[in-house]
Write a protein that holds these residues in place. Structure first.
Motif, mmCIF file in Angstrom:
data_model
loop_
_atom_site.group_PDB
_atom_site.id
_atom_site.type_symbol
_atom_site.label_atom_id
_atom_site.label_comp_id
_atom_site.label_asym_id
_atom_site.label_seq_id
_atom_site.Cartn_x
_atom_site.Cartn_y
_atom_site.Cartn_z
ATOM 1 N N ASP A 655 10.149 -14.386 1.367
ATOM 2 C CA ASP A 655 9.838 -14.916 2.690
ATOM 3 C C ASP A 655 10.123 -13.884 3.774
ATOM 4 O O ASP A 655 9.386 -13.788 4.757
ATOM 5 N N VAL A 656 11.192 -13.116 3.597
ATOM 6 C CA VAL A 656 11.505 -12.052 4.552
ATOM 7 C C VAL A 656 10.376 -11.021 4.575
ATOM 8 O O VAL A 656 9.956 -10.544 5.643
ATOM 9 N N VAL A 657 9.876 -10.681 3.392
ATOM 10 C CA VAL A 657 8.761 -9.729 3.307
ATOM 11 C C VAL A 657 7.537 -10.300 4.008
ATOM 12 O O VAL A 657 6.839 -9.604 4.756
ATOM 13 N N ARG A 658 7.269 -11.578 3.770
ATOM 14 C CA ARG A 658 6.112 -12.223 4.396
ATOM 15 C C ARG A 658 6.220 -12.148 5.918
ATOM 16 O O ARG A 658 5.247 -11.843 6.615
ATOM 17 N N GLU A 659 7.401 -12.432 6.437
ATOM 18 C CA GLU A 659 7.600 -12.373 7.885
ATOM 19 C C GLU A 659 7.420 -10.943 8.408
ATOM 20 O O GLU A 659 6.847 -10.738 9.483
ATOM 21 N N ALA A 660 7.924 -9.985 7.631
ATOM 22 C CA ALA A 660 7.787 -8.586 8.062
ATOM 23 C C ALA A 660 6.322 -8.177 8.097
ATOM 24 O O ALA A 660 5.885 -7.450 9.002
ATOM 25 N N LEU A 661 5.555 -8.635 7.100
ATOM 26 C CA LEU A 661 4.131 -8.320 7.083
ATOM 27 C C LEU A 661 3.422 -8.937 8.285
ATOM 28 O O LEU A 661 2.582 -8.314 8.918
ATOM 29 N N GLU A 662 3.771 -10.192 8.579
ATOM 30 C CA GLU A 662 3.137 -10.870 9.705
ATOM 31 C C GLU A 662 3.436 -10.151 11.021
ATOM 32 O O GLU A 662 2.561 -10.007 11.878
ATOM 33 N N SER A 663 4.676 -9.714 11.174
ATOM 34 C CA SER A 663 5.070 -9.090 12.435
ATOM 35 C C SER A 663 4.581 -7.653 12.553
ATOM 36 O O SER A 663 4.434 -7.136 13.668
ATOM 37 N N SER A 664 4.324 -7.012 11.410
ATOM 38 C CA SER A 664 3.985 -5.586 11.454
ATOM 39 C C SER A 664 2.496 -5.307 11.354
ATOM 40 O O SER A 664 2.047 -4.224 11.726
ATOM 41 N N GLN A 665 1.717 -6.283 10.846
ATOM 42 C CA GLN A 665 0.311 -5.982 10.577
ATOM 43 C C GLN A 665 -0.443 -5.590 11.839
ATOM 44 O O GLN A 665 -1.173 -4.593 11.865
ATOM 45 N N LEU A 666 -0.254 -6.362 12.920
ATOM 46 C CA LEU A 666 -0.996 -6.070 14.144
ATOM 47 C C LEU A 666 -0.505 -4.789 14.791
ATOM 48 O O LEU A 666 -1.313 -3.942 15.202
ATOM 49 N N SER A 667 0.822 -4.617 14.861
ATOM 50 C CA SER A 667 1.355 -3.423 15.510
ATOM 51 C C SER A 667 0.949 -2.158 14.757
ATOM 52 O O SER A 667 0.558 -1.161 15.381
ATOM 53 N N SER A 668 1.019 -2.190 13.422
ATOM 54 C CA SER A 668 0.635 -1.009 12.641
ATOM 55 C C SER A 668 -0.835 -0.684 12.827
ATOM 56 O O SER A 668 -1.223 0.488 12.969
ATOM 57 N N LEU A 669 -1.655 -1.723 12.844
ATOM 58 C CA LEU A 669 -3.095 -1.519 13.009
ATOM 59 C C LEU A 669 -3.407 -0.915 14.369
ATOM 60 O O LEU A 669 -4.171 0.058 14.472
ATOM 61 N N VAL A 670 -2.809 -1.468 15.411
ATOM 62 C CA VAL A 670 -3.067 -0.976 16.771
ATOM 63 C C VAL A 670 -2.571 0.461 16.929
ATOM 64 O O VAL A 670 -3.275 1.310 17.486
ATOM 65 N N ILE A 671 -1.377 0.746 16.409
ATOM 66 C CA ILE A 671 -0.835 2.104 16.525
ATOM 67 C C ILE A 671 -1.728 3.100 15.789
ATOM 68 O O ILE A 671 -2.010 4.200 16.284
ATOM 69 N N THR A 672 -2.192 2.712 14.586
ATOM 70 C CA THR A 672 -3.059 3.599 13.807
ATOM 71 C C THR A 672 -4.346 3.895 14.560
ATOM 72 O O THR A 672 -4.785 5.047 14.656
ATOM 73 N N LEU A 673 -4.976 2.852 15.115
ATOM 74 C CA LEU A 673 -6.228 3.047 15.839
ATOM 75 C C LEU A 673 -6.018 3.863 17.115
ATOM 76 O O LEU A 673 -6.838 4.738 17.444
ATOM 77 N N LEU A 674 -4.935 3.600 17.827
ATOM 78 C CA LEU A 674 -4.667 4.349 19.052
ATOM 79 C C LEU A 674 -4.400 5.823 18.758
ATOM 80 O O LEU A 674 -4.857 6.713 19.498
ATOM 81 N N ALA A 675 -3.667 6.083 17.676
ATOM 82 C CA ALA A 675 -3.399 7.481 17.307
ATOM 83 C C ALA A 675 -4.694 8.199 16.961
ATOM 84 O O ALA A 675 -4.928 9.346 17.389
ATOM 85 N N ALA A 676 -5.558 7.523 16.177
ATOM 86 C CA ALA A 676 -6.834 8.127 15.808
ATOM 87 C C ALA A 676 -7.697 8.351 17.049
ATOM 88 O O ALA A 676 -8.333 9.403 17.210
ATOM 89 N N MET A 677 -7.728 7.362 17.944
ATOM 90 C CA MET A 677 -8.545 7.490 19.153
ATOM 91 C C MET A 677 -8.046 8.634 20.033
ATOM 92 O O MET A 677 -8.852 9.409 20.574
ATOM 93 N N ALA A 678 -6.739 8.755 20.186
ATOM 94 C CA ALA A 678 -6.195 9.823 21.021
ATOM 95 C C ALA A 678 -6.597 11.200 20.488
ATOM 96 O O ALA A 678 -6.999 12.091 21.260
#
Length: 856
Positions: A655-678
Motif C-alpha cells: 500500500d505504501v508503494v501504491r501511494e508513492a506511485l500515485e503521488s509520484s506519477q504526475l510529478s515525474s511525468l511533468v518533470i521529464t517533459l519539462l526537462a526535455a522541452m527545455a
C-alpha cells in the motif's frame, strides 16, 4: 553537441579498426563488471524510504528468528456438497499426514496454548474418541454442532471464521473450510524454505482426499516456481527477438538491382540486421556493466537491479533499432547521390548523428529526473535507462559505422558497391506509403491538429480516471496453483486467516507510562475491523501475552514462582502497573525463562527500547488502507506516551508503494517533459534561432502520453510499477521520433521551395525510417501479450499503444504543426528559419554547404 558528433565521425573515418577493437574491449570489461550486480525482487525494491519498510526490516534484527513465523492455509472444499462431512474429515487428516511427511515438517512451530494444526473441524476432532471409525456424514455434522454449541461465543465465532462466506455454522453446513499451521524459517536460505514448501504442497496435492478438493496457500509458494517464470520470460524475449530479426530483414532488404544479385541482397540485409542486433546486445551489456559499477557492488550510488530494470532492454532495443535504421537510411541516401563510402558514412554521422545526439541527451535527461523519485525502483530504472540510451547512441555511431565502412570500402575498391540498388531504397513500399501521409499536413493541417487535440482531451479524462494498482502477486504466473488458492481465500474467506500485521513500538518501553499505554493499545484491538478475535481478545502475540500466560493459572505456560515474583514487582492482574513500578525489573524477571525475547528488545538489563506486537488480521490488499488507520488509532495511547508505533506487513508495504506511485506519477511525468522541452528549446534557439520550435517538437509527445493513458483507461489497464514506465517509454520513443522529423524538416526546408515540398520529403525519408523502426519494435514486443503474468501482458499491449501512437504523432501531428508554424512566419513576412544558422549545423553536407576538406 556538433563538436562531439564530428569527433566521432573523424574517429570512425580515420581509425575504424581501432574503434572496433576499443569498443569490443570495453564491452568485454563491462560484461565482466555486470556480474557484480545483485538483485532486488521484493517489495523493498519499490518501497520508498518509509517507516513501514524500516520497521519490517528491523523485526528479525531486534527480536530474533522466533518472531519470523509464517502461516500456511489449507482450503478443503466439497463442491456442491458439505465440507463438514466424513469426506472433509478424511481430507483434513490426509493433508495433515502429507504435511508431517514433507520436508517442511522440521520447520513447523507451535506456541503455548495453540495446537499444531488449527482447523474448521477442530470441535469434531476434540470429540474424536466418541466418533466411531467410518462414521458417516451425519455423525460428523452432529458432533460439530454439539461441540460448537458448547464453546464460548468468541471461540465459536473463531471456528465459524474458518468456514467460507455464506456458510451456516449452526447448521453444520459449509462448502469450504480452512486449516492453518505455522512454520519458522529463520536462518535458512530462501531456496531451502521454498523447496520445503514446494515439497509440502506437492505431497498434499498427491494425497488421497476422497471426494474433497484441497488447495494450499503460502506466500512462499507464490514464488516457488521463479525458475519457470524466468524461463518463460526468456522464451518470450527470444520470440520477440526472432520477430524483430525477421522484420529487420524486411526493413533492411535491398532490392536486387544492377550489380546486386538476390544472394548479395540477402547477404547485405542479413549483415545489416546482424550488426544492429549485435550492437543492441552490446548496448545492453554496457548498461548493466555501468549500472553494476554504480551499484552496491561498486560505488554504491544506486541500488541493485529490480523488475523495473528488466523493462529497460525493451527501450534500448526500440531506440537501437531506430538509431540503426536512420543511420543506414541516410547512408544509403548519400551513396545513391554519388558520394563515396567514407564521405557517405561521414555525412550520415554528421547529419543523422546530430539528431540522434539531441534525442539521446533529451531522452536521457528526462529519465534522469527519476533520481528524485521516492520509489527506489524508479530511481534505478531512470539511471539504467539513461546509461543504456547513451551507450546505444555511442555504439551505433561508432561500432556500426566502422563495421559498415570497412565492409563497403572493400566493395568500393573492388568495384562491387551496389550504389544503384542502395538508391532504390527510397522507392520501396514503406517510405512510399508513409510519404503519402504528408497530404494531411499539406492540405488540412489545422483539422489534423484539432482532431489530435480532441483525442488529447479524451486522454486527460483517461489520466484522471485510471486506477493505480500494485501487488507483488501480479508478477506470479496466472497458472500458479498458490495464486488460485489466494484468489479462493480472497473471494470466499475475506482474505483468510494467515495474515499477520506487525506493530513495532520504539522508544523506552520499560516505563510505567509506556507499559500501561501498550496494555491500553492491545485492549483497543478488541473488536477492531479485520483484527481476528479469539477467546474474547484480539489474536495477538506480544510481550503482554507472554506475561499473561505466565501469571494466568489456566494457561499452559503458567509459572507459579514467576507469577509470584511478577506480582511482587508490581504487575497487576490486568497487566497494568502502578506509579513508581520498576517495569525493567518485571521484564528482566521474565526475560530468560519465557518467550519474552521474541517480543522485547533489551539493550542491557532493565533497558528495553522496542516491543513487537504480531496481530492476526484479514484485511488483504483490498482493505489494508483502512487497517492501517485502525491500528494507528488503536495504538494512539503509545504515541501519546512519547513512543512510536509503526504497523507493517507485506500488504502495508504494498500500500505504501501504491501511494508513492500515485503521488509520484504526475510529478515525474511533468518533470521529464519539462526537462526535455527545455533542452529542445535551447537546441532550436541555437540551431535555427527559433526556440518555439522546441515546444512544437515536444507537444506531440505530450499528446502521445495522454493518448496512451486514455487507451489504458478505456481498456481497463491499471497504473502500476510496470505500466508506470509506459509514460517514460512513450517519452523515450516519442521524443526521438519527433526530433528526427523536426531536424530533417530544417534541412529540407532550406533546400526546398515550399514548406509542402519540404514536409513531403521529410515524411517520406525520415517517416519511412521511423515506420520501419516502429513496426519492428511494436511487433516484437507485442508478443509479451502472451505472457502468463498480468504485468507483462499489460506491458505488451501498452508498448504497442505507445510505439504506434508515437509514430502517428511524428508523421501526422508534428508535420501539420510545422506547416502551420511555417505559414504563420511567412504571413508575418519572416523567414521560418535562419538559413545561415541551419547551414552551420549541417556544415559539410554537400546539399547545404561546401564540404570541409577533412571529409574527403
Amino acid at each position: 553537441m556538433k563538436s562531439f558528433v564530428n569527433l566521432l565521425r573523424r574517429v570512425v573515418q580515420q581509425r575504424p579498426v581501432v574503434t572496433i577493437a576499443v569498443v569490443v574491449a570495453i564491452t568485454v570489461g563491462l560484461g565482466a563488471a555486470g556480474t557484480l550486480a545483485g538483485r532486488d525482487d521484493g517489495n523493498e525494491a519499490f518501497a520508498p524510504d518509509a517507516a513501514e519498510l524500516t520497521a519490517f526490516e528491523e523485526i528479525g534484527e531486534l527480536f530474533g528468528e522466533a518472531s519470523d513465523e509464517s502461516a500456511v492455509q489449507v482450503i478443503v472444499g466439497v463442491p456442491g456438497g458439505n465440507a463438514i462431512s466424513a469426506d472433509g474429515a478424511a481430507a483434513l487428516q490426509a493433508a495433515r499426514d502429507a504435511v508431517l511427511a514433507s520436508d517442511l515438517a522440521p520447520l513447523l512451530s507451535t506456541q503455548p496454548g495453540r495446537p499444531e494444526f488449527i482447523s474448521y473441524l477442530g470441535p469434531v476432532e476434540q470429540l474424536g474418541e466418541t466418533i466411531p471409525a467410518g462414521a458417516g456424514d451425519d455423525a460428523v455434522r452432529e458432533a460439530f454442532a454439539r461441540q460448537l454449541a458448547s464453546l464460548p461465543e468468541d471461540q465459536a465465532g473463531f471456528v465459524a471464521g474458518l468456514l467460507a462466506d455464506g456458510s451456516d455454522a449452526q447448521a453444520a453446513q459449509a462448502e469450504q473450510g480452512l486449516m492453518l499451521f505455522f512454520f519458522q524459517a529463520g536462518g535458512l536460505e530462501d531456496e531451502v524454505v521454498t523447496d520445503a514448501l514446494a515439497d509440502m504442497a506437492e505431497r498434499v496435492d498427491d494425497a488421497d482426499t476422497a471426494g474433497a478438493e484441497v488447495e494450499v496457500f503460502s506466500f512462499g509458494l507464490l514464488f516457488s516456481d521463479q525458475d519457470e517464470f524466468e524461463q518463460e520470460t526468456g522464451r518470450l524475449f527470444m520470440l520477440a527477438g526472432l520477430i524483430i530479426v525477421l522484420i529487420l530483414l524486411f526493413v533492411f532488404w535491398v532490392k536486387p538491382k544492377g550489380r546486386l544479385s538476390p544472394l548479395g541482397s540477402l547477404r547485405r540485409s542479413a549483415a545489416d540486421m546482424g550488426l544492429t542486433i549485435a550492437t543492441i546486445i552490446m548496448s545492453i551489456t554496457w548498461m548493466f556493466g555501468i549500472g553494476a559499477l554504480l551499484g552496491p557492488g561498486g560505488l554504491g550510488l544506486i541500488n541493485d537491479p529490480n523488475p523495473m530494470t528488466d523493462i529497460v532492454p525493451i527501450l534500448i532495443i526500440g531506440l537501437g533499432v531506430d538509431y540503426s535504421i536512420h543511420l543506414s537510411s541516410r547512408y544509403k541516401e548519400e551513396i545513391a547521390d554519388g558520394a563515396g563510402v567514407s564521405r557517405s558514412i561521414g555525412m550520415g554521422i554528421r547529419t543523422v548523428g546530430i539528431a540522434l545526439a539531441l534525442a539521446t541527451i533529451t531522452t536521457a535527461a528526462g529519465f534522469l529526473t527519476n533520481v528524485v523519485n521516492p520509489v527506489p525502483a524508479l530511481v534505478v530504472f531512470g539511471v539504467y535507462a539513461s546509461v543504456g540510451i547513451g551507450a546505444a547512441f555511442i555504439l551505433m555511431l561508432t561500432f556500426v559505422a566502422s563495421v559498415r565502412l570497412l565492409l563497403d570500402r572493400r566493395a568500393e575498391r573492388a568495384g562491387r558497391l551496389p550504389a544503384e540498388a542502395l538508391g532504390a531504397n527510397q522507392e520501396r513500399l514503406l517510405p512510399s506509403l508513409i510519404g503519402r501521409l504528408s497530404l494531411l499536413a499539406e492540405r488540412v493541417p489545422a483539422a489534423t491538429v484539432a482532431i489530435a487535440l480532441a483525442l488529447g482531451g479524451l486522454g486527460v479524462w483517461g489520466a484522471t480516471n485510471i486506477e493505480t494498482r500494485f501487488s507483488v502477486t501480479d508478477f506470479v504466473p496466472e497458472d500458479n496453483i498458490a495464486l488460485a488458492a489466494l484468489e479462493t481465500l480472497q473471494e470466499d474467506f475475506g482474505g483468510g486467516l494467515g495474515e499477520t500485521t506487525n506493530v513495532v513500538v520504539s522508544g523506552d518501553v520499560a516505563t510505567v507510562d509506556a507499559h500501561n499505554a501498550m496494555v491500553a493499545a492491545q485492549g483497543n484491538l478488541t473488536d477492531s475491523p479485520d483484527v481476528v478475535q479469539f477467546n474474547g481478545a484480539p489474536a495477538v502475540d506480544s510481550p503482554l501475552g507472554v506475561l499473561a500466560g505466565a501469571v494466568n493459572p489456566d494457561s499452559p505456560t503458567f509459572d507459579a514462582g514467576l507469577a509470584g515474583e511478577l506480582e511482587s514487582l508490581g504487575l497487576g492482574p490486568d497487566l497494568t502497573v502502578g506509579p513508581g513500578t520498576d517495569v525493567g525489573a518485571i521484564y528482566d524477571a521474565a526475560f530468560e525463562t519465557t518467550a519474552l525475547a521474541s517480543y522485547l528488545h533489551r539493550d542491557a538489563p532493565g533497558a528495553y527500547d522496542a516491543a513487537l506486537f504480531n496481530v492476526t488480521t484479514q484485511a488483504g490488499e483490498e482493505r489494508v488502507k483502512e487497517l492501517r488507520v485502525t491500528v494507528a488509532d488503536d495504538f494512539a495511547p503509545v504515541e501519546s506516551a512519547g513512543l512510536t508505533a509503526v504497523a507493517t506487513s507485506d500488504n502495508i508495504i504494498t500500500d505504501v508503494v501504491r501511494e508513492a506511485l500515485e503521488s509520484s506519477q504526475l510529478s515525474s511525468l511533468v518533470i521529464t517533459l519539462l526537462a526535455a522541452m527545455a533542452l529542445l528549446v535551447v537546441n532550436f534557439w541555437i540551431e535555427a534561432r527559433r526556440p518555439f520550435l522546441g515546444i512544437i517538437t515536444i507537444f506531440p509527445v505530450v499528446l502521445v502520453v495522454l493518448w496512451v493513458f486514455g487507451l489504458m483507461a478505456a481498456t481497463g489497464i491499471p497504473f502500476g510499477p510496470v505500466t508506470a514506465t509506459i509514460a517514460a517509454i512513450a517519452i523515450g520513443i516519442g521524443v526521438p521520433y519527433t526530433i528526427h522529423v523536426a531536424h530533417r524538416f530544417q534541412e529540407d526546408r532550406i533546400r526546398r521551395d515550399t514548406p509542402e515540398d519540404a514536409i513531403h520529403s521529410t515524411v517520406r525519408n525520415t517517416g519511412g525510417a521511423l515506420a520501419g523502426s516502429a513496426f519492428t519494435t511494436a511487433a516484437g514486443f507485442g508478443i509479451l501479450m502472451t505472457s502468463s503474468t498480468v504485468p507483462f501482458q499489460q506491458f505488451g499491449r501498452v508498448s504497442v499503444y505507445a510505439i504506434t501512437l508515437a509514430l502517428a504523432a511524428a508523421v501526422l501531428v508534428l508535420p501539420s504543426m510545422l506547416i502551420l508554424w511555417d505559414r504563420w512566419h511567412r504571413r508575418r513576412g519572416e523567414a521560418p528559419l535562419d538559413v545561415a544558422a541551419v547551414e552551420a549545423v549541417f556544415d559539410g553536407d554537400a546539399r547545404v554547404g561546401e564540404p570541409q576538406p577533412a571529409l574527403d
